[in-house]
Design a protein around this motif. Structure first.
Motif, short mmCIF file in Angstrom:
data_model
loop_
_atom_site.label_atom_id
_atom_site.label_comp_id
_atom_site.label_asym_id
_atom_site.label_seq_id
_atom_site.Cartn_x
_atom_site.Cartn_y
_atom_site.Cartn_z
N ASP A 102 -13.46 -6.36 -16.60
CA ASP A 102 -13.85 -5.91 -17.94
C ASP A 102 -13.88 -4.39 -18.04
N GLY A 103 -12.93 -3.73 -17.38
CA GLY A 103 -12.81 -2.28 -17.46
C GLY A 103 -13.77 -1.50 -16.59
N LEU A 104 -14.57 -2.19 -15.79
CA LEU A 104 -15.54 -1.50 -14.94
C LEU A 104 -15.26 -1.78 -13.47
N PRO A 105 -15.39 -0.76 -12.60
CA PRO A 105 -15.16 -0.98 -11.17
C PRO A 105 -16.33 -1.70 -10.53
N VAL A 106 -16.04 -2.82 -9.88
CA VAL A 106 -17.07 -3.62 -9.21
C VAL A 106 -16.87 -3.47 -7.70
N PRO A 107 -17.93 -3.08 -6.97
CA PRO A 107 -17.77 -2.87 -5.53
C PRO A 107 -17.72 -4.18 -4.74
N PHE A 108 -16.86 -4.20 -3.73
CA PHE A 108 -16.74 -5.30 -2.80
C PHE A 108 -16.58 -4.71 -1.41
N PHE A 109 -16.79 -5.54 -0.39
CA PHE A 109 -16.57 -5.12 0.98
C PHE A 109 -15.59 -6.07 1.64
N PHE A 110 -14.71 -5.53 2.48
CA PHE A 110 -13.83 -6.37 3.28
C PHE A 110 -14.64 -6.91 4.45
N ASP A 111 -14.62 -8.23 4.63
CA ASP A 111 -15.20 -8.84 5.83
C ASP A 111 -14.21 -8.71 6.98
N SER A 112 -12.92 -8.84 6.65
CA SER A 112 -11.87 -8.70 7.66
C SER A 112 -10.61 -8.19 6.98
N LEU A 113 -9.78 -7.55 7.79
CA LEU A 113 -8.51 -7.00 7.30
C LEU A 113 -7.53 -7.01 8.46
N THR A 114 -6.50 -7.88 8.37
CA THR A 114 -5.53 -8.04 9.45
C THR A 114 -4.16 -7.60 8.95
N PRO A 115 -3.59 -6.55 9.55
CA PRO A 115 -2.28 -6.08 9.11
C PRO A 115 -1.20 -7.15 9.26
N ARG A 116 -0.27 -7.17 8.32
CA ARG A 116 0.92 -8.03 8.35
C ARG A 116 2.11 -7.13 8.05
N GLY A 117 2.65 -6.53 9.10
CA GLY A 117 3.73 -5.56 8.90
C GLY A 117 3.14 -4.22 8.50
N ASN A 118 3.98 -3.35 7.94
CA ASN A 118 3.53 -2.00 7.60
C ASN A 118 2.89 -1.89 6.22
#
Length: 155
Positions: free
Chosen positions: A40-56
């Motif tokens: 709705d036009g407003l930035p909502v904060p979130f956190f990554f629990d995990s982040l696994t690269p898949r290529g570059n």
């Protein structure tokens, strides 16, 4: 806000998502800092629990509180943003620059005043709003700031 990724599609049934990265490597993303998704036009904060690269340019991510396929599908297509440098930090870069008003030398930037919603710089002892409408040009190499200020703001 600086966009660092876009949510391309859901991945699996536990809320994981596939993201496309923009000019950033997955290892450069600080999992302790929030990322933002606009609702709705407003930035909502979130956190990554995990982040696994898949290529570059892609990664599989899990965002806190996005735990189902339906949750993940709701955010597909959204941009992922980080909080970029604050206006106050950007204004600090102007300290020591020469200021010109209407083409005439007006003085030097001696400080900033981070008034919420109205960032100002000190030109000598005068407080001047650093508003985009007043900025004609900025030359980082020469450290010169060209302004077109309303009458009376500078002595």
């Amino acid at each position: 806000m600086l966009q660092i990724a876009k949510i391309l599609k859901s991945n699996g049934t536990c809320g994981d998502i596939l993201i496309g990265l923009y000019d950033i490597d997955a290892s450069e993303i600080d999992l302790k800092e929030p990322v933002f998704i606009y609702f709705d036009g407003l930035p909502v904060p979130f956190f990554f629990d995990s982040l696994t690269p898949r290529g570059n340019t892609k990664a599989i991510a899990h965002i806190t509180d996005v735990d189902t396929l339906a949750d993940a599908e709701e955010i597909v297509g959204q941009g992922i943003f980080i909080d970029s440098e604050s206006p106050e930090e950007e204004a600090d870069d102007f300290i020591g620059w020469t200021v010109f008003d209407h083409g005439k030398k007006a003085g030097e930037v001696t400080g900033i005043e981070p008034i919420p919603g109205n960032l100002c710089i000190y030109v000598g002892d005068a407080l001047v709003p650093l508003h985009p409408d007043f900025i004609e040009n900025a030359d980082p190499n020469a450290r010169e700031l060209y302004l077109n200020l309303p009458e009376g703001l500078l002595p």
